[in-house]
Structures are given as structure tokens and as C-alpha cells.
Design a protein around this motif. Structure first.
Motif, PDB file in Angstrom:
ATOM      1  N   GLN A 322       0.818  -1.213   0.000  1.00  0.00           N
ATOM      2  CA  GLN A 322       0.000   0.000   0.000  1.00  0.00           C
ATOM      3  C   GLN A 322       0.853   1.264   0.000  1.00  0.00           C
ATOM      4  OE1 GLN A 322      -3.901  -0.365   2.399  1.00  0.00           O
ATOM      5  NE2 GLN A 322      -2.569  -1.906   3.335  1.00  0.00           N
ATOM      6  N   LEU A 323       1.996   1.207   0.669  1.00  0.00           N
ATOM      7  CA  LEU A 323       2.880   2.376   0.720  1.00  0.00           C
ATOM      8  C   LEU A 323       3.669   2.556  -0.569  1.00  0.00           C
ATOM      9  CD1 LEU A 323       4.364   2.107   4.339  1.00  0.00           C
ATOM     10  CD2 LEU A 323       2.792   3.868   3.507  1.00  0.00           C
ATOM     11  N   LYS A 324       4.165   1.457  -1.113  1.00  0.00           N
ATOM     12  CA  LYS A 324       5.069   1.529  -2.261  1.00  0.00           C
ATOM     13  C   LYS A 324       4.378   1.336  -3.607  1.00  0.00           C
ATOM     14  CE  LYS A 324       9.187   2.140  -0.348  1.00  0.00           C
ATOM     15  NZ  LYS A 324      10.067   3.282  -0.694  1.00  0.00           N
ATOM     16  N   GLY A 325       3.169   0.790  -3.592  1.00  0.00           N
ATOM     17  CA  GLY A 325       2.431   0.640  -4.841  1.00  0.00           C
ATOM     18  C   GLY A 325       2.628  -0.675  -5.555  1.00  0.00           C
ATOM     19  N   ASP A 326       3.503  -1.527  -5.035  1.00  0.00           N
ATOM     20  CA  ASP A 326       3.681  -2.864  -5.608  1.00  0.00           C
ATOM     21  C   ASP A 326       4.230  -3.786  -4.524  1.00  0.00           C
ATOM     22  OD1 ASP A 326       6.560  -2.696  -5.469  1.00  0.00           O
ATOM     23  OD2 ASP A 326       6.527  -1.513  -7.301  1.00  0.00           O
ATOM     24  N   LEU A 327       4.403  -5.057  -4.875  1.00  0.00           N
ATOM     25  CA  LEU A 327       4.885  -6.053  -3.910  1.00  0.00           C
ATOM     26  C   LEU A 327       6.379  -6.311  -4.018  1.00  0.00           C
ATOM     27  CD1 LEU A 327       1.876  -8.506  -4.224  1.00  0.00           C
ATOM     28  CD2 LEU A 327       2.619  -7.437  -2.092  1.00  0.00           C
ATOM     29  N   ASN A 328       7.028  -5.685  -4.990  1.00  0.00           N
ATOM     30  CA  ASN A 328       8.477  -5.840  -5.176  1.00  0.00           C
ATOM     31  C   ASN A 328       8.899  -7.313  -5.174  1.00  0.00           C
ATOM     32  OD1 ASN A 328      11.061  -4.883  -5.643  1.00  0.00           O
ATOM     33  ND2 ASN A 328      11.558  -4.655  -3.477  1.00  0.00           N
ATOM     34  N   GLY A 329       8.109  -8.144  -5.827  1.00  0.00           N
ATOM     35  CA  GLY A 329       8.492  -9.546  -6.005  1.00  0.00           C
ATOM     36  C   GLY A 329       7.972 -10.501  -4.950  1.00  0.00           C
ATOM     37  N   MET A 330       7.307 -10.007  -3.921  1.00  0.00           N
ATOM     38  CA  MET A 330       6.797 -10.912  -2.886  1.00  0.00           C
ATOM     39  C   MET A 330       5.669 -11.779  -3.442  1.00  0.00           C
ATOM     40  SD  MET A 330       6.840  -8.739   0.684  1.00  0.00           S
ATOM     41  CE  MET A 330       6.249  -7.164   0.030  1.00  0.00           C
ATOM     42  N   ASP A 331       5.645 -13.040  -3.063  1.00  0.00           N
ATOM     43  CA  ASP A 331       4.607 -13.974  -3.490  1.00  0.00           C
ATOM     44  C   ASP A 331       3.610 -14.139  -2.353  1.00  0.00           C
ATOM     45  OD1 ASP A 331       2.977 -16.009  -4.352  1.00  0.00           O
ATOM     46  OD2 ASP A 331       4.586 -17.455  -4.736  1.00  0.00           O
ATOM     47  N   THR A 332       2.527 -13.385  -2.407  1.00  0.00           N
ATOM     48  CA  THR A 332       1.590 -13.359  -1.290  1.00  0.00           C
ATOM     49  C   THR A 332       0.753 -14.633  -1.162  1.00  0.00           C
ATOM     50  OG1 THR A 332       0.074 -12.126  -2.724  1.00  0.00           O
ATOM     51  CG2 THR A 332       1.401 -10.854  -1.192  1.00  0.00           C
ATOM     52  N   THR A 333       0.704 -15.452  -2.218  1.00  0.00           N
ATOM     53  CA  THR A 333      -0.051 -16.699  -2.093  1.00  0.00           C
ATOM     54  C   THR A 333       0.602 -17.636  -1.077  1.00  0.00           C
ATOM     55  OG1 THR A 333       1.123 -17.794  -3.925  1.00  0.00           O
ATOM     56  CG2 THR A 333      -0.881 -16.561  -4.473  1.00  0.00           C
ATOM     57  N   VAL A 334       1.880 -17.428  -0.818  1.00  0.00           N
ATOM     58  CA  VAL A 334       2.586 -18.248   0.179  1.00  0.00           C
ATOM     59  C   VAL A 334       2.001 -18.020   1.574  1.00  0.00           C
ATOM     60  CG1 VAL A 334       4.841 -18.724   1.234  1.00  0.00           C
ATOM     61  CG2 VAL A 334       4.686 -18.246  -1.212  1.00  0.00           C
ATOM     62  N   ILE A 335       1.426 -16.852   1.813  1.00  0.00           N
ATOM     63  CA  ILE A 335       0.813 -16.563   3.116  1.00  0.00           C
ATOM     64  C   ILE A 335      -0.293 -17.569   3.403  1.00  0.00           C
ATOM     65  CG2 ILE A 335      -0.597 -14.884   4.376  1.00  0.00           C
ATOM     66  CD1 ILE A 335       1.006 -12.683   2.906  1.00  0.00           C
ATOM     67  N   THR A 336      -1.107 -17.876   2.399  1.00  0.00           N
ATOM     68  CA  THR A 336      -2.170 -18.864   2.575  1.00  0.00           C
ATOM     69  C   THR A 336      -1.583 -20.258   2.789  1.00  0.00           C
ATOM     70  OG1 THR A 336      -3.686 -17.548   1.239  1.00  0.00           O
ATOM     71  CG2 THR A 336      -4.214 -19.885   1.503  1.00  0.00           C
ATOM     72  N   GLU A 337      -0.532 -20.573   2.066  1.00  0.00           N
ATOM     73  CA  GLU A 337       0.129 -21.867   2.256  1.00  0.00           C
ATOM     74  C   GLU A 337       0.670 -21.992   3.678  1.00  0.00           C
ATOM     75  OE1 GLU A 337       2.907 -23.044  -0.812  1.00  0.00           O
ATOM     76  OE2 GLU A 337       1.938 -21.708  -2.248  1.00  0.00           O
ATOM     77  N   LEU A 338       1.235 -20.914   4.195  1.00  0.00           N
ATOM     78  CA  LEU A 338       1.750 -20.928   5.569  1.00  0.00           C
ATOM     79  C   LEU A 338       0.617 -21.116   6.572  1.00  0.00           C
ATOM     80  CD1 LEU A 338       4.464 -18.146   5.350  1.00  0.00           C
ATOM     81  CD2 LEU A 338       4.814 -20.390   6.408  1.00  0.00           C
ATOM     82  N   ALA A 339      -0.502 -20.441   6.344  1.00  0.00           N
ATOM     83  CA  ALA A 339      -1.638 -20.587   7.256  1.00  0.00           C
ATOM     84  C   ALA A 339      -2.124 -22.033   7.278  1.00  0.00           C
ATOM     85  CB  ALA A 339      -2.767 -19.641   6.844  1.00  0.00           C
ATOM     86  N   GLU A 340      -2.198 -22.646   6.101  1.00  0.00           N
ATOM     87  CA  GLU A 340      -2.619 -24.040   6.025  1.00  0.00           C
ATOM     88  C   GLU A 340      -1.597 -24.966   6.685  1.00  0.00           C
ATOM     89  OE1 GLU A 340      -3.180 -24.532   1.829  1.00  0.00           O
ATOM     90  OE2 GLU A 340      -5.166 -23.569   1.829  1.00  0.00           O
ATOM     91  N   TYR A 341      -0.326 -24.647   6.525  1.00  0.00           N
ATOM     92  CA  TYR A 341       0.732 -25.450   7.156  1.00  0.00           C
ATOM     93  C   TYR A 341       0.609 -25.388   8.676  1.00  0.00           C
ATOM     94  CZ  TYR A 341       5.405 -27.181   8.340  1.00  0.00           C
ATOM     95  OH  TYR A 341       6.452 -27.903   8.866  1.00  0.00           O
ATOM     96  N   TYR A 342       0.380 -24.192   9.204  1.00  0.00           N
ATOM     97  CA  TYR A 342       0.245 -24.050  10.660  1.00  0.00           C
ATOM     98  C   TYR A 342      -0.956 -24.832  11.179  1.00  0.00           C
ATOM     99  CZ  TYR A 342       3.888 -20.741  12.006  1.00  0.00           C
ATOM    100  OH  TYR A 342       5.094 -20.170  12.320  1.00  0.00           O
TER     101      TYR A 342
END
Length: 481
Positions: A322-342
Motif C-alpha cells: 500500500q505504501l510503495k504501490g507494488d509487492l516488489n516480487g513478494m509472493d503473497t499466495t505463500v501466506i495462505t500456504e503458511l496458514a494451512e501449514y500451521y
């Protein structure tokens, strides 16, 4: 000598950033008080803490490059059962993917005290990733430092508590004694060629100009002498920090960062913020630290940490965007994978309403909202959650859902591919709708739970001799997609 005479003798120089002439700030020296300053006017203890203002405003000064560092394996392990070695390595792999090729998750810090911790460190280092860098955390003792040398780390965090609560009441030292002790350990760290990261614990109850700035000035002298970076981590250990303009230090996050950068001369890239959520301000304070001159924000996955937890790492991923206007290469779908892993591998339950990762974070229950969502999901969804989190928006089923709402729930909850999706004319949807109508005809007023719907859908599929997802293609044809 009065203050005007002192002020008139200071040299004038041009500030290259704002092109204004400035009078050089005076040097801040250690105020070695005899009694601890516990800011009783702000922290009366027998009352709720107070937030005073003096309306002194500091300018925004966000660095060009900002990033996230992780404390999941350190602070995040202090409030839950320890991770296994295998779990640590798995999560570290996820972090590497989430941070992307530009290393937006710059580093992870580890304990070194148990064999399990050290085994995990070795295995993570064997991965050979540039990011996240594997770093450690130790207390300010020479015994702990031996562990860092044995493993061969390039950087280590060192606990250097900075409030009088800790210096006088816990360490039983004076400010000078504490500073000299800390500097001796840091010097030994530098002698070994290891970069120290100084964790200024409890900074939001510390004397910023009487201790913190003088201490940081000494650290900058050591950095110049040894030509090895020394990082400053400002730790809001009790979550007292506030982001309100004009608030008084030490509670003012902008004031703290301004003091460390401007008056202690610490470069942006060497300043980190570490926040806690005791007053629900962990995320806003971390973002504020970025805005006022801090390059690094330290966080833990899902905010898991001491007491109320740390700044959630996933939150800062989206704050960055939101501050920078892009994700600079971050793969946000991994967040869901991490939640499922936990949930599945670790057995950690994420509260359902947790933003971005909770089971219900993008589930709409209100009937009027569901109607709008079915017409256009942008009306009630924060962004394209299916694209960024692989989490399509879901409408909860109630007496107002109708056939379309039930079909939408089935398709999204089971993540059916387009060719396998059910329509509102399918037998399955009508079976479920009949059951829903019966529930509410009997006086029910609450929405239906996922568990109830799954049971009804399973029973209906068995009755109709079909399955979801097209695994029984001949029978599935009955779904009239």
C-alpha cells in the motif's frame, strides 16, 4: 552560560536534503542519574497509561528501501510450544518464497541455546539462500557470544535493555554501568568480525535523550572504528508506542525514530522497529516507523509472540504494497500456504477473523452484503483475494442466500474448477436449499456454519449418487452445471 549563548556558538551548515541553513545540534551525553526515571507521569501503573502531547512535529522521512525482518523463530517461539527442527526448516523455506527474489524478508533470527535450535540453524544455512539471512539472538554476555562464534554467523542480535525499569530494577546497574557492559560485549563481537544488532529493549519507557541517543552515538563511534555495520533495533517491548503527531517521547514512535536517525546519526538502513500489540498498535506503529526513517520492520508470522504478540508479518507485506504501490516480487499466495501449514502440520489454530489468513476473513454473512457480493465481489471484498491469497470470497449461507448464494458457496468453498462448478439449477443446490428453508422455518435466526453445510452437502451427494469436483464424471453430470 545561558542557553542563548550556547546556541549562538554552534556552527551553521547547509542541510543538503532540504537546502536550508541549520545550526548544528549539540552533542547528547549520558545522563547518569542516581535514581531511575520511570516516567511516572505517563506510566502510573495504578492507572491506565497516559498519552501526553507537546505538539512537537517531526517530518516524514521514509527511506527509499524498506523491508521486513522476521522473529518467528525467536520472539514467536516464546509464547508457544517450540517448533521441531523440520518445522523450522519448512517455515524458513516458505519465508524465502514469500520474500521473493528481491529479499523483502531480509533476515530471520534464531535462538542458539538448544541442540534443536542449532540443528535448525545449520540446516537453514545449508539451504544457501541469500535471503532471509540466518541471524541469531543472544543476551549481552560473553558466554552467549561463544555460541555465535562457534556457528560462524555474520550477524547477531544482542539484548541491550535501555529503560531504567530494566537497567535499575532488573540489571541492578546504573546507566553508565549498563552502557559500559553493553559496549564491552559489542566490542568483542566486532573484534570477531561479526555485525551486532543491538536490541534496545523497552525503548518506549526509556530516556531517549538521556540514555538512548548517547548510547547510539557510542555505537556509531564503534562502527566507524571497526568499519562493521551496527544495527539499532528499537523494541517497543510493552506496546506503549503511539503514532499520533505531537505525542511526547518516549511514547512517540516518530520522535524515537527521529532521535535515533537525526540526533544519533544512525543511517536508515541500520534502524529496525520491533513492536508488540498490547494496545492494538503493533501494525500502525510499525508502519509509522517506516514512514519516519526506519528501513526495517521486525515481525512474526500471524503475530505470534510474547503476551499479545508481535507485529504480524503478513500484515506488513500488505502495508508495504500500500505504501510503495507494488509487492516488489513478494509472493503473497505463500501466506495462505503458511496458514494451512500451521493449521494442518503444526496444529496451531488461527482465529477465524484474523485478517488475510483467518477462515472467515473474506466471508460475507449479512444477507444484504451477500446480495451485493454476488452481483460484484468488489463491493464487499478488500481486493482480489483469489489472485493475491488464493482465497476466493465466500458468501455465508442464510435464509436470504437463495439458490445463487448456495451455488456460490459450494463453488468457492470447495474451490471447484469452472468446468466442475454447480449452478443454481442443479439438484444438489435444490437439496441444500430445501434443508436451509426448513432450518429457518423452524425459527432459526443465525447463519449456517461451514460444518453444518458440509454435512448436508455430503448427505445430499450420497443421496444423489454424485460427487463434487468431477471425480465421478458420469454421476456428476446430474449436477446440471
Amino acid at each position: 552560560m545561558n542557553s542563548n549563548e550556547t546556541f549562538s556558538n554552534r556552527p551553521v551548515s547547509m542541510n543538503d536534503k532540504n537546502n536550508l541553513l541549520e545550526i548544528e545540534e549539540h552533542m547528547y551525553i549520558l545522563d547518569d542519574v542516581e535514581k531511575p526515571n520511570v516516567f511516572r507521569n505517563m506510566f502510573p501503573y495504578s492507572e491506565i497509561p497516559k498519552i501526553p502531547f507537546n505538539d512537537r512535529i517531526v517530518p516524514h522521512n521514509m527511506p527509499k528501501d524498506i523491508w521486513i525482518t522476521d522473529t518467528t523463530f525467536r520472539d514467536g517461539q516464546q509464547s508457544r510450544a517450540p517448533y521441531t527442527t523440520e518445522q523450522i526448516v519448512d517455515i524458513y523455506d516458505y519465508m524465502h518464497r514469500l520474500g521473493g527474489p528481491n529479499g523483502m524478508i531480509r533476515a530471520c533470527e534464531f535462538f542458539l541455546y538448544s541442540k534443536k535450535d542449532r540443528d535448525a540453524v545449520y540446516k537453514c544455512m545449508e539451504r544457501g539462500y541469500q535471503f532471509p539471512e540466518v541471524t541469531s539472538w543472544i543476551r549481552a554476555s560473553k558466554e552467549d557470544f561463544k555460541l555465535v562464534k562457534e556457528i560462524g554467523m555474520k550477524e547477531t542480535g544482542i539484548l541491550v535493555s535501555c529503560s531504567d525499569y530494566h537497567i535499575f530494577m532488573k540489571l541492578k546497574m546504573t546507566r553508565r554501568q549498563a552502557m559500559e557492559h553493553y559496549l564491552s560485549v559489542i566490542r568483542e563481537c566486532l573484534e570477531e568480525g561479526i555485525s551486532p544488532r543491538c536490541h534496545l529493549e523497552d525503548i518506549t519507557r526509556a530516556d531517549i535523550y538521556g540514555y538512548v541517543v548517547p548510547f547510539c552515538l557510542e555505537l556509531m563511534k564503534l562502527m566507524k572504528e571497526y568499519k562493521i555495520p551496527i544495527k539499532i533495533r528499537a523494541c517497543d517491548t510493552m506496546g506503549y508506542g503511539v503514532n499520533y503527531p505531537g505525542a511526547v517521547i518516549p511514547r512517540s514512535v516518530p520522535g524515537i525514530i527521529y532521535a535515533i536517525h537525526t540526533h544519533a546519526g544512525v543511517p536508515h538502513a541500520l534502524i529496525e522497529w520491533h513492536g508488540h500489540n498490547d494496545f492494538y498498535k503493533a501494525v500502525s506503529n510499525s508502519t509509522t516507523a517506516w514512514l519516519y526513517g526506519c528501513s526495517g520492520v521486525n515481525a512474526s508470522l500471524f503475530g505470534i509472540g510474547e503476551r499479545t504478540g508481535n507485529t504480524p508479518l503478513e500484515a506488513m507485506v500488505f502495508e508495504y504494497a500500500q505504501l510503495k504501490g507494488d509487492l516488489n516480487g513478494m509472493d503473497t499466495t505463500v501466506i495462505t500456504e503458511l496458514a494451512e501449514y500451521y493449521e494442518k502440520e503444526i496444529g496451531y489454530h488461527i482465529p477465524e477473523r484474523t485478517p488475510f489468513v483467518g477462515k472467515n476473513f473474506n466471508v460475507t454473512r449479512a444477507g444484504i452484503h451477500a446480495d451485493g457480493l454476488l452481483k460484484n465481489e468488489e463491493i464487499y471484498n478488500i481486493f482480489d483475494t483469489e489472485k493475491f491469497l488464493n482465497r476466493p470470497v465466500i458468501c455465508a449461507v442464510s435464509n436470504t442466500s437463495g439458490l445463487a448464494g448456495i451455488a456460490h458457496w459450494i463453488n468457492t468453498y470447495y474451490r471447484l474448477k469452472e468446468e466442475d462448478q454447480v449452478s443454481k439449477t442443479s439438484e444438489l443446490v435444490h437439496e441444500v436449499k430445501d434443508w436451509v428453508d426448513e432450518e429457518y422455518a423452524g425459527g432459526r435466526v443465525t447463519v449456517l456454519t461451514d460444518e453444518e453445510l458440509i454435512k448436508v452437502i455430503d448427505n445430499a451427494c450420497e443421496k444423489l449418487g454424485i460427487s463434487l469436483g468431477g471425480s465421478q464424471k458420469n454421476a456428476a453430470g446430474k449436477l446440471d452445471r
